[in-house]
Design a protein around this motif. Sequence first.
Motif, PDB file in Angstrom:
ATOM      1  N   HIS A  54       0.811  -1.265   0.027  1.00  0.00           N
ATOM      2  CA  HIS A  54      -0.010  -0.148  -0.029  1.00  0.00           C
ATOM      3  C   HIS A  54       0.882   1.022  -0.016  1.00  0.00           C
ATOM      4  O   HIS A  54       1.891   1.202   0.811  1.00  0.00           O
ATOM      5  CB  HIS A  54      -0.813  -0.030   1.201  1.00  0.00           C
ATOM      6  N   TYR A  55       0.722   2.376  -0.933  1.00  0.00           N
ATOM      7  CA  TYR A  55       1.521   3.407  -0.956  1.00  0.00           C
ATOM      8  C   TYR A  55       0.679   4.707  -0.751  1.00  0.00           C
ATOM      9  O   TYR A  55      -0.416   4.695  -1.044  1.00  0.00           O
ATOM     10  CB  TYR A  55       2.256   3.413  -2.261  1.00  0.00           C
ATOM     11  N   ILE A  56       1.426   5.771  -0.571  1.00  0.00           N
ATOM     12  CA  ILE A  56       0.720   7.020  -0.551  1.00  0.00           C
ATOM     13  C   ILE A  56       1.847   7.897  -1.397  1.00  0.00           C
ATOM     14  O   ILE A  56       2.856   7.398  -1.861  1.00  0.00           O
ATOM     15  CB  ILE A  56       1.027   7.542   0.834  1.00  0.00           C
ATOM     16  N   LEU A  58       1.667  10.855  -4.540  1.00  0.00           N
ATOM     17  CA  LEU A  58       0.636  12.123  -5.186  1.00  0.00           C
ATOM     18  C   LEU A  58      -0.834  11.244  -5.215  1.00  0.00           C
ATOM     19  O   LEU A  58      -1.708  12.007  -5.426  1.00  0.00           O
ATOM     20  CB  LEU A  58       1.160  12.023  -6.639  1.00  0.00           C
ATOM     21  N   GLY A  59      -0.968  10.135  -4.971  1.00  0.00           N
ATOM     22  CA  GLY A  59      -2.240   9.342  -4.615  1.00  0.00           C
ATOM     23  C   GLY A  59      -2.090   8.193  -3.660  1.00  0.00           C
ATOM     24  O   GLY A  59      -0.836   8.085  -3.355  1.00  0.00           O
ATOM     25  N   THR A  60      -2.941   7.609  -3.524  1.00  0.00           N
ATOM     26  CA  THR A  60      -2.902   6.480  -2.584  1.00  0.00           C
ATOM     27  C   THR A  60      -3.415   5.366  -3.305  1.00  0.00           C
ATOM     28  O   THR A  60      -4.270   5.339  -4.348  1.00  0.00           O
ATOM     29  CB  THR A  60      -3.500   6.646  -1.309  1.00  0.00           C
ATOM     30  N   GLY A  61      -2.848   4.098  -2.913  1.00  0.00           N
ATOM     31  CA  GLY A  61      -3.424   2.920  -3.737  1.00  0.00           C
ATOM     32  C   GLY A  61      -2.532   1.968  -3.223  1.00  0.00           C
ATOM     33  O   GLY A  61      -1.972   1.937  -2.173  1.00  0.00           O
ATOM     34  N   TYR A  63       0.229  -1.408  -4.933  1.00  0.00           N
ATOM     35  CA  TYR A  63       1.350  -2.078  -5.761  1.00  0.00           C
ATOM     36  C   TYR A  63       1.252  -3.405  -5.736  1.00  0.00           C
ATOM     37  O   TYR A  63       1.458  -3.868  -4.701  1.00  0.00           O
ATOM     38  CB  TYR A  63       2.632  -1.387  -5.764  1.00  0.00           C
TER      39      TYR A  63
END
Length: 185
Positions: A54-56, A58-61, A63
């Motif tokens: 899970h990343y943060i 410029l946006g979250t989502g 990979y």
Amino acid sequence: RRQRQMCIRDSDMHKLKLTGYLNGTDVATIRKMPLTEIDLSDVNIVGGGTYTVHYIGLGTGEYRGSTSDNVFPSYFFYDKTTIQSVVLPNTITMIDARAFAYCENLSSIVIPNGVTEIGMEAFRECKGLTSITIPNSVTKIGYEAFQACESITSITIPNSVTKIANGAFRSVSYTHLTLPTNSLV
């Protein structure tokens, strides 16, 4: 056939040395551990298995990744603030995108000779790094590879490097820079 052996039971494990083969399933397991040090020098990264990060930014989502033979995977230690020291596998040829991005306490990294490419944002915002020695095998340093590694004061770039992408060392306050004699700048 490849033999795989990995048994980890202690969720409080902080230091780890692995040997053998490692794939995406192993990455998922290692990411759950509160490691401060890991020695992967005797590991062979092989294709297969998957992991999710899970990343943060410029946006979250999230990979969703998998491993490839001899490539240190994208997002392997992404945002793992506990990690301080990593010895990379001796067999890798590439450090993929964002492998260590946002590892703000990473202070020691051993990049083996044999690595030819350091990927995009591979070490972005690793604020604990104070120096980086790029091995003689590296030919390409990716976009923003070391961006905002603000504690780096010493960088050695070998003659083998033929391409340094835009922003590779943006926001790095080095006091000592050794450039290749083939003059990239």
